[in-house]
Design a protein around this motif. Structure first.
Motif, PDB file in Angstrom:
ATOM      1  N   LEU A  90      32.774  72.064  65.919  1.00 13.58           N
ATOM      2  CA  LEU A  90      33.006  70.679  66.315  1.00 13.58           C
ATOM      3  C   LEU A  90      34.386  70.555  66.950  1.00 13.58           C
ATOM      4  O   LEU A  90      35.360  71.109  66.442  1.00 13.58           O
ATOM      5  CB  LEU A  90      32.937  69.741  65.109  1.00 13.58           C
ATOM      6  N   VAL A  91      34.450  69.830  68.045  1.00 11.91           N
ATOM      7  CA  VAL A  91      35.718  69.452  68.660  1.00 11.91           C
ATOM      8  C   VAL A  91      35.751  67.932  68.691  1.00 11.91           C
ATOM      9  O   VAL A  91      34.885  67.285  69.293  1.00 11.91           O
ATOM     10  CB  VAL A  91      35.865  70.008  70.083  1.00 11.91           C
ATOM     11  N   MET A  92      36.728  67.355  68.019  1.00 11.38           N
ATOM     12  CA  MET A  92      36.827  65.901  67.874  1.00 11.38           C
ATOM     13  C   MET A  92      38.010  65.419  68.707  1.00 11.38           C
ATOM     14  O   MET A  92      39.166  65.686  68.368  1.00 11.38           O
ATOM     15  CB  MET A  92      36.993  65.535  66.404  1.00 11.38           C
ATOM     16  N   VAL A  93      37.718  64.739  69.816  1.00 13.93           N
ATOM     17  CA  VAL A  93      38.754  64.286  70.741  1.00 13.93           C
ATOM     18  C   VAL A  93      39.086  62.826  70.433  1.00 13.93           C
ATOM     19  O   VAL A  93      38.245  61.941  70.581  1.00 13.93           O
ATOM     20  CB  VAL A  93      38.290  64.428  72.204  1.00 13.93           C
ATOM     21  N   ALA A  94      40.306  62.579  69.969  1.00 10.15           N
ATOM     22  CA  ALA A  94      40.762  61.237  69.604  1.00 10.15           C
ATOM     23  C   ALA A  94      39.795  60.569  68.626  1.00 10.15           C
ATOM     24  O   ALA A  94      39.325  59.456  68.860  1.00 10.15           O
ATOM     25  CB  ALA A  94      40.945  60.368  70.855  1.00 10.15           C
ATOM     26  N   PRO A  95      39.509  61.233  67.512  1.00 10.01           N
ATOM     27  CA  PRO A  95      38.521  60.692  66.579  1.00 10.01           C
ATOM     28  C   PRO A  95      39.097  59.594  65.692  1.00 10.01           C
ATOM     29  O   PRO A  95      40.316  59.518  65.481  1.00 10.01           O
ATOM     30  CB  PRO A  95      38.167  61.907  65.723  1.00 10.01           C
ATOM     31  N   SER A  96      38.201  58.762  65.166  1.00 15.89           N
ATOM     32  CA  SER A  96      38.581  57.811  64.125  1.00 15.89           C
ATOM     33  C   SER A  96      37.367  57.545  63.249  1.00 15.89           C
ATOM     34  O   SER A  96      36.346  57.063  63.746  1.00 15.89           O
ATOM     35  CB  SER A  96      39.080  56.486  64.710  1.00 15.89           C
ATOM     36  N   LEU A 127      38.061  71.407  65.445  1.00 14.65           N
ATOM     37  CA  LEU A 127      39.320  71.077  66.103  1.00 14.65           C
ATOM     38  C   LEU A 127      39.465  69.565  66.137  1.00 14.65           C
ATOM     39  O   LEU A 127      38.575  68.851  66.607  1.00 14.65           O
ATOM     40  CB  LEU A 127      39.339  71.622  67.537  1.00 14.65           C
ATOM     41  N   VAL A 128      40.592  69.071  65.652  1.00 14.20           N
ATOM     42  CA  VAL A 128      40.944  67.655  65.756  1.00 14.20           C
ATOM     43  C   VAL A 128      42.000  67.553  66.856  1.00 14.20           C
ATOM     44  O   VAL A 128      43.105  68.069  66.711  1.00 14.20           O
ATOM     45  CB  VAL A 128      41.487  67.111  64.421  1.00 14.20           C
ATOM     46  N   LEU A 129      41.638  66.901  67.938  1.00 11.99           N
ATOM     47  CA  LEU A 129      42.500  66.842  69.119  1.00 11.99           C
ATOM     48  C   LEU A 129      42.968  65.403  69.302  1.00 11.99           C
ATOM     49  O   LEU A 129      42.160  64.501  69.528  1.00 11.99           O
ATOM     50  CB  LEU A 129      41.713  67.320  70.340  1.00 11.99           C
ATOM     51  N   GLU A 130      44.267  65.188  69.160  1.00 14.40           N
ATOM     52  CA  GLU A 130      44.820  63.836  69.246  1.00 14.40           C
ATOM     53  C   GLU A 130      45.876  63.778  70.342  1.00 14.40           C
ATOM     54  O   GLU A 130      46.369  64.807  70.814  1.00 14.40           O
ATOM     55  CB  GLU A 130      45.450  63.428  67.913  1.00 14.40           C
ATOM     56  N   CYS A 131      46.208  62.538  70.738  1.00 15.07           N
ATOM     57  CA  CYS A 131      47.292  62.316  71.689  1.00 15.07           C
ATOM     58  C   CYS A 131      48.555  61.908  70.956  1.00 15.07           C
ATOM     59  O   CYS A 131      48.500  61.359  69.850  1.00 15.07           O
ATOM     60  CB  CYS A 131      46.901  61.229  72.690  1.00 15.07           C
ATOM     61  N   ARG A 132      49.675  62.172  71.577  1.00 15.97           N
ATOM     62  CA  ARG A 132      50.971  61.840  70.969  1.00 15.97           C
ATOM     63  C   ARG A 132      51.078  60.339  70.692  1.00 15.97           C
ATOM     64  O   ARG A 132      51.673  59.925  69.699  1.00 15.97           O
ATOM     65  CB  ARG A 132      52.098  62.300  71.901  1.00 15.97           C
ATOM     66  N   GLN A 133      50.475  59.526  71.555  1.00 19.84           N
ATOM     67  CA  GLN A 133      50.492  58.077  71.377  1.00 19.84           C
ATOM     68  C   GLN A 133      49.129  57.527  71.775  1.00 19.84           C
ATOM     69  O   GLN A 133      48.667  57.733  72.903  1.00 19.84           O
ATOM     70  CB  GLN A 133      51.586  57.439  72.234  1.00 19.84           C
ATOM     71  N   VAL A 190      46.778  53.926  70.914  1.00 21.48           N
ATOM     72  CA  VAL A 190      46.678  52.659  70.178  1.00 21.48           C
ATOM     73  C   VAL A 190      45.344  52.530  69.451  1.00 21.48           C
ATOM     74  O   VAL A 190      45.236  51.753  68.490  1.00 21.48           O
ATOM     75  CB  VAL A 190      46.871  51.446  71.114  1.00 21.48           C
ATOM     76  N   ILE A 191      44.322  53.248  69.870  1.00 24.66           N
ATOM     77  CA  ILE A 191      43.008  53.161  69.244  1.00 24.66           C
ATOM     78  C   ILE A 191      42.908  54.101  68.045  1.00 24.66           C
ATOM     79  O   ILE A 191      42.335  53.749  67.003  1.00 24.66           O
ATOM     80  CB  ILE A 191      41.897  53.477  70.261  1.00 24.66           C
ATOM     81  N   ALA A 192      43.446  55.288  68.168  1.00 22.97           N
ATOM     82  CA  ALA A 192      43.417  56.274  67.084  1.00 22.97           C
ATOM     83  C   ALA A 192      44.832  56.806  66.867  1.00 22.97           C
ATOM     84  O   ALA A 192      45.193  57.867  67.395  1.00 22.97           O
ATOM     85  CB  ALA A 192      42.451  57.418  67.406  1.00 22.97           C
TER      86      ALA A 192
END
Length: 267
Positions: free
Chosen positions: A115-121, A210-216, A218-220
């Motif tokens: 699983l690859v989770m892009v900007a998950p919540s 993989l949990v893939l997040e952004c540095r900033q 507002v949604i996640a």
């Protein structure tokens, strides 16, 4: 029913490569992945689709009861997998689709390998001990605004969701994508997304993730990425030097690199 036509299924890339399935988020469609495709098609068989109610999926297949639950979207995923006889799928889900992938993998574990989770919540609403980014009144206001004036809501919210105000063309693209969705279908998908609580479902995940997040974002916000990472044993958390909720558009090279690096490392 012709599942390929229903979900506007597209298959591209290496016919003999590992299978990557790319799943879009609320208000979007498979076109949102186009900037990461040049990298991914070199080594993978890439399967793209639109959920019923989104993009160029068959609108006659839409059913409010089915798509009032994330299980309905997971069923779309599983029916596409069955139609194409897919095994060992690397599922890449953006935003709410990250949780759809969790549900699909729990229902048919033999179909998926990673699983690859892009900007998950898993939950957008704050609770004691958990920060999702919004309080209940925020979400009620968001949904009320969406339902009363969907086009106006889209024009106002899409640039906020996208972030990157110095690149207004990205917000304009997301606005156009939102506005192309039928308001009645968007209303149901929005309620399903923003009122969902998939925190317990995260505990069912046994696949390399993989949990893939952004540095900033507002949604996640990053507290959410940390929560998802902590809840899925052995998961890998990568923070992109990117802003906004759609790194596949705002930082496509870094997004594609993070995905391929994870796949190579988890073999």
């Amino acid at each position: 029913m012709d599942i390929r036509r229903r979900n506007n299924v597209t298959v591209t890339g290496r016919a003999d490569g590992p299978v990557l399935m790319l799943a879009h988020g609320f208000g979007c469609d498979q076109n949102m992945w186009r900037l990461v495709l040049p990298t991914l098609v070199k080594g993978y068989r890439v399967v793209l689709f639109d959920y019923v109610g989104s993009g160029n999926a068959d609108p006659s297949a839409w059913n409010e009861q089915r798509y009032s639950s994330l299980d309905g979207y997971a069923l779309d995923v599983l029916e596409v997998c069955k139609e194409l006889d897919l095994r060992d799928v690397i599922f890449v889900g953006h935003s709410v689709s990250a949780m759809v992938g969790v549900l699909a993998a729990a229902k048919a574990p033999h179909r998926f390998s990673r699983l690859v989770m892009v900007a998950p919540s898993p939950r957008y609403i704050d609770e004691d001990g958990y920060r999702g980014g919004f309080d209940a009144d925020d979400i009620d206001e968001l949904l009320d605004s969406l339902e009363s004036n969907y086009l106006g809501w889209s024009a106002a919210m899409a640039p906020v969701i996208m972030g990157n105000p110095d690149r207004p063309e990205l917000g304009q693209e997301l606005t156009a994508s939102f506005c192309a969705t039928h308001p009645d279908m968007a209303r149901v998908f929005a309620r399903t997304t923003f009122l969902s609580d998939s925190r317990q479902d995260l505990k069912t995940v046994t696949l390399p993730t993989l949990v893939l997040e952004c540095r900033q974002d507002v949604i996640a916000p990053r507290e959410v990425g940390a929560y998802v990472h902590a809840t899925i044993p052995g998961s890998r958390l990568v923070t992109l030097e990117a802003t906004g909720h759609c790194p596949q558009l705002s930082a496509p090279e870094a997004t594609a690199e993070a995905i391929t690096d994870f796949i190579r490392a988890s073999r």
